[in-house]
Design a protein around this motif. Structure first.
Motif, short mmCIF file in Angstrom:
data_model
loop_
_atom_site.label_atom_id
_atom_site.label_comp_id
_atom_site.label_asym_id
_atom_site.label_seq_id
_atom_site.Cartn_x
_atom_site.Cartn_y
_atom_site.Cartn_z
N ALA A 1 -0.53 6.19 4.64
CA ALA A 1 0.31 7.31 4.21
C ALA A 1 0.23 7.43 2.70
CB ALA A 1 1.76 7.09 4.65
N PRO A 2 0.31 8.65 2.16
CA PRO A 2 0.24 8.84 0.70
C PRO A 2 1.42 8.25 -0.05
CG PRO A 2 0.78 10.92 1.80
CD PRO A 2 0.44 9.95 2.87
N THR A 3 2.48 7.91 0.67
CA THR A 3 3.68 7.40 0.00
C THR A 3 3.60 5.91 -0.33
OG1 THR A 3 4.66 7.06 2.19
CG2 THR A 3 5.15 9.13 1.05
N GLY A 4 2.57 5.20 0.17
CA GLY A 4 2.45 3.77 -0.14
C GLY A 4 2.32 2.93 1.10
N LEU A 5 3.09 1.80 1.15
CA LEU A 5 2.99 0.88 2.26
C LEU A 5 3.56 1.49 3.54
CD1 LEU A 5 4.03 -2.47 0.52
CD2 LEU A 5 1.78 -1.41 0.69
N VAL A 6 2.97 1.05 4.67
CA VAL A 6 3.37 1.57 5.97
C VAL A 6 3.94 0.44 6.80
CG1 VAL A 6 2.55 2.68 8.09
CG2 VAL A 6 1.60 3.37 5.88
N ALA A 7 5.07 0.66 7.45
CA ALA A 7 5.67 -0.36 8.31
C ALA A 7 4.91 -0.41 9.63
CB ALA A 7 7.14 -0.03 8.56
N VAL A 8 4.53 -1.63 10.04
CA VAL A 8 3.77 -1.81 11.28
C VAL A 8 4.36 -2.98 12.05
CG1 VAL A 8 1.66 -0.92 10.23
CG2 VAL A 8 2.08 -3.39 10.23
N THR A 9 3.91 -3.10 13.30
CA THR A 9 4.28 -4.24 14.15
C THR A 9 2.98 -4.89 14.62
OG1 THR A 9 6.30 -3.14 14.89
CG2 THR A 9 5.48 -5.00 16.21
N PRO A 10 2.66 -6.07 14.12
CA PRO A 10 1.43 -6.74 14.56
C PRO A 10 1.52 -7.11 16.03
CG PRO A 10 2.27 -7.69 12.52
CD PRO A 10 3.36 -6.82 13.06
N PRO A 11 0.37 -7.17 16.74
CA PRO A 11 -0.99 -6.92 16.24
C PRO A 11 -1.30 -5.43 16.17
CG PRO A 11 -1.06 -7.53 18.55
CD PRO A 11 0.38 -7.65 18.13
N CYS A 12 -2.17 -5.05 15.23
CA CYS A 12 -2.52 -3.65 15.07
C CYS A 12 -3.74 -3.53 14.17
CB CYS A 12 -1.35 -2.86 14.48
SG CYS A 12 -0.94 -3.38 12.79
N GLU A 13 -4.30 -2.33 14.14
CA GLU A 13 -5.37 -1.97 13.22
C GLU A 13 -4.84 -0.90 12.28
OE1 GLU A 13 -8.39 -3.26 13.09
OE2 GLU A 13 -8.74 -4.20 15.04
N PHE A 14 -5.06 -1.09 10.98
CA PHE A 14 -4.55 -0.17 9.98
C PHE A 14 -5.73 0.35 9.15
CE2 PHE A 14 -3.08 0.54 5.60
CZ PHE A 14 -2.10 1.51 5.81
N SER A 15 -5.78 1.65 8.90
CA SER A 15 -6.86 2.23 8.11
C SER A 15 -6.30 3.11 7.01
CB SER A 15 -7.81 3.04 8.99
OG SER A 15 -7.12 4.12 9.60
N ASP A 16 -6.97 3.06 5.85
CA ASP A 16 -6.50 3.82 4.69
C ASP A 16 -7.63 3.89 3.67
OD1 ASP A 16 -4.89 5.26 3.05
OD2 ASP A 16 -3.43 3.69 2.68
N LEU A 17 -7.37 4.56 2.56
CA LEU A 17 -8.27 4.56 1.41
C LEU A 17 -7.77 3.55 0.38
CD1 LEU A 17 -8.80 8.41 0.86
CD2 LEU A 17 -10.26 6.84 2.14
N PHE A 18 -8.70 2.93 -0.34
CA PHE A 18 -8.28 2.03 -1.40
C PHE A 18 -7.45 2.82 -2.42
CE2 PHE A 18 -12.02 -0.34 0.13
CZ PHE A 18 -11.44 -1.60 0.28
N PRO A 19 -6.37 2.23 -2.94
CA PRO A 19 -5.44 2.99 -3.79
C PRO A 19 -5.98 3.21 -5.21
CG PRO A 19 -4.78 0.70 -3.68
CD PRO A 19 -5.95 0.83 -2.76
N GLN A 20 -5.42 4.20 -5.85
CA GLN A 20 -5.67 4.41 -7.27
C GLN A 20 -4.92 3.36 -8.08
OE1 GLN A 20 -4.28 8.42 -7.80
NE2 GLN A 20 -6.26 9.33 -7.25
N ARG A 21 -5.24 3.27 -9.35
CA ARG A 21 -4.56 2.30 -10.21
C ARG A 21 -3.07 2.60 -10.26
NH1 ARG A 21 -8.13 1.02 -15.65
NH2 ARG A 21 -9.77 -0.18 -14.61
#
Length: 462
Positions: A20-40
């Protein structure tokens, strides 16, 4: 026109969650998470609850997709239960390291910068995993995708097979393209790399299915704790044709029997010097094995019934060697198939020798009790002539053309002259192809089995 870019994707049995563009995403393991590497100055990753004693395998994937990145992942624990996901109230627990082990040597490099680690939760609490690109130097650089996997520990393995390259000689740093072919009378070797997932241990029995007629595979084994093995295929005098090659590994270690079919790896093009260029390797689900039925392998090695000394420190191996062509020189052989033979002295085969009994001294090493599949490996230098049969046929055609020209009528002279010129051209091309050249041929014997009986400890008497 916009460039066409590949889109990486994968299949998973776990829930897949997008960033999500807002930052960290709450998840419940086990799972697969995909994103883009963040900007500085930004965060990317997940936040979740975990209990003490839980075991998770945490792994990133991005560099293996071909992106110029260095994934860095850090697991942190919240100092208090009400710590905000983006606050600084977190302490480092574990930083995931790169996958540095190279299992496939130069021909199939497996080391990569993708981070991975086994993590046992130290205490109940709230945790987060921050992911960033260690190569990122500015916001003008493209943001590449990554996948973060959080999975329960599930020991398993998968295999990759490819033809065994010849031993390197001198300053040779080339990586050749190795086709999956075998000649009559040859024992060909395939290297098999095992990826032991989530701490999987245990022996793996190797075999092959779908082989061409006249080709057989001997069952070999990758011992527990090892990550590479050898599968040996042997072609008999009547072998011919081609067929799909399926390399299969089976293991009964852990919970239940497992059977896994290897994927196949191949170098896409030859690399002249691996110091200047890394190989481009393609993996595929299957491969075909072809038999070269027009010629035999230069040297065939067969091993008779092996016998051990009373203390098991030395073994005698009866050898029968069939030499063909100009491969009559001396060569050395080494016993393979078990780590106990790694320090054993090599077997010296004299020039032109065809029958001998070799003795292998193992020093202080001993084979453990049980059945062991072993083999001999080495290399012999000689002069190789390619497609000699084609030269013989071309010479016969030329003689026939010359005879036809000598007996031709005046009206047929032009056609006979043309036939002779074509035959001369074919003969010259076949002669150039069959000119002898110096090569070193890799040697593998057909596997043989030795049985070591269990020793009975003598009862101590006062």
């Amino acid at each position: 026109m916009l460039p066409i870019l590949p889109v990486p994707w994968a299949l998973s049995k776990l829930p897949v969650i997008a960033g999500a563009p807002t930052g960290l995403v709450a998840v419940t393991p086990p799972c697969e998470f995909s994103d883009l590497f963040p900007q500085r100055g930004r965060n990317s990753g997940v936040v979740f609850e975990a209990k003490k004693g839980e075991v998770l395998w945490v792994e990133t994937t991005s560099e293996r997709w071909g992106f110029p990145v260095d994934p860095i992942a850090v697991i942190q624990r919240a100092k208090s239960s009400d710590a905000a996901p983006e606050s600084r109230d977190w302490v480092d627990v574990l930083e995931l390291g790169d996958t540095e082990q190279n299992l496939g040597d130069r021909e199939f490099p497996t080391a990569n910068r993708d981070a991975a680690a086994r993590w046992e939760v130290p205490e109940n609490g709230r945790y987060r995993i921050l992911v960033r690109d260690g190569f990122r130097r500015g916001d003008t650089i493209p943001r590449y995708p990554y996948r973060l996997s959080l999975r329960r520990e599930s020991p398993d393995f998968h295999l990759v097979a490819f033809p065994m390259p010849p031993a390197r000689a001198g300053e040779d740093r080339a990586i050749p393209v190795m086709p999956a072919v075998i000649r009559r009378g040859q024992t060909a070797a395939f290297r098999v790399v095992v990826f032991r997932r989530d701490g999987f241990q245990g022996d793996i029995e190797l075999g092959a299915e779908g082989l061409p007629a006249g080709v057989r595979a001997a069952s070999t084994r990758i011992l527990s704790g090892q990550n590479t093995g050898v599968l040996l295929l042997t072609a008999d005098a009547e072998a011919s044709g081609a067929g799909p090659l399926r390399v299969v590994g089976r293991s009964g270690a852990g919970s239940g029997n497992r059977s896994r079919t290897a994927s196949h790896a191949s170098v896409v093009w030859q690399v002249p010097d691996f110091n200047n260029e890394n190989p481009t390797v393609r993996r595929s689900r299957g491969a075909s094995l072809g038999v070269v039925s027009q010629e035999w392998v230069p040297v065939t090695i067969r091993v008779g019934t092996a016998s051990a000394s009373a203390d098991g420190a030395a073994w005698k191996l009866p050898l029968q060697i069939e030499r063909r062509g100009e491969f009559q020189g001396a060569f050395n052989l080494k016993v393979g198939g078990h780590p106990a033979f790694e320090k054993a002295k090599e077997i010296s085969v004299p020039e032109k020798a065809t029958n001998l009994v070799a003795e292998v001294s193992m020093g202080e090493a001993r084979l453990p009790a049980g059945n062991h599949v072993l083999w001999l490996q080495g290399g012999v230098a000689g002069k190789y002539r390619q497609a000699v049969e084609a030269l013989t046929a071309a010479e016969a055609d030329l003689k026939a053309a010359e005879a036809a020209l000598a007996s031709a009528k005046a009206s047929d002279k032009a056609a006979a002259e043309a036939r002779k010129k074509e035959a001369e051209a074919r003969r010259k091309a076949a002669d150039d192809k069959a000119k002898p050249r110096d090569i070193t041929v890799p040697l593998w014997s057909e596997p043989f089995t030795v049985t070591v009986a269990a020793t009975v400890a003598k009862e101590a008497r006062p």
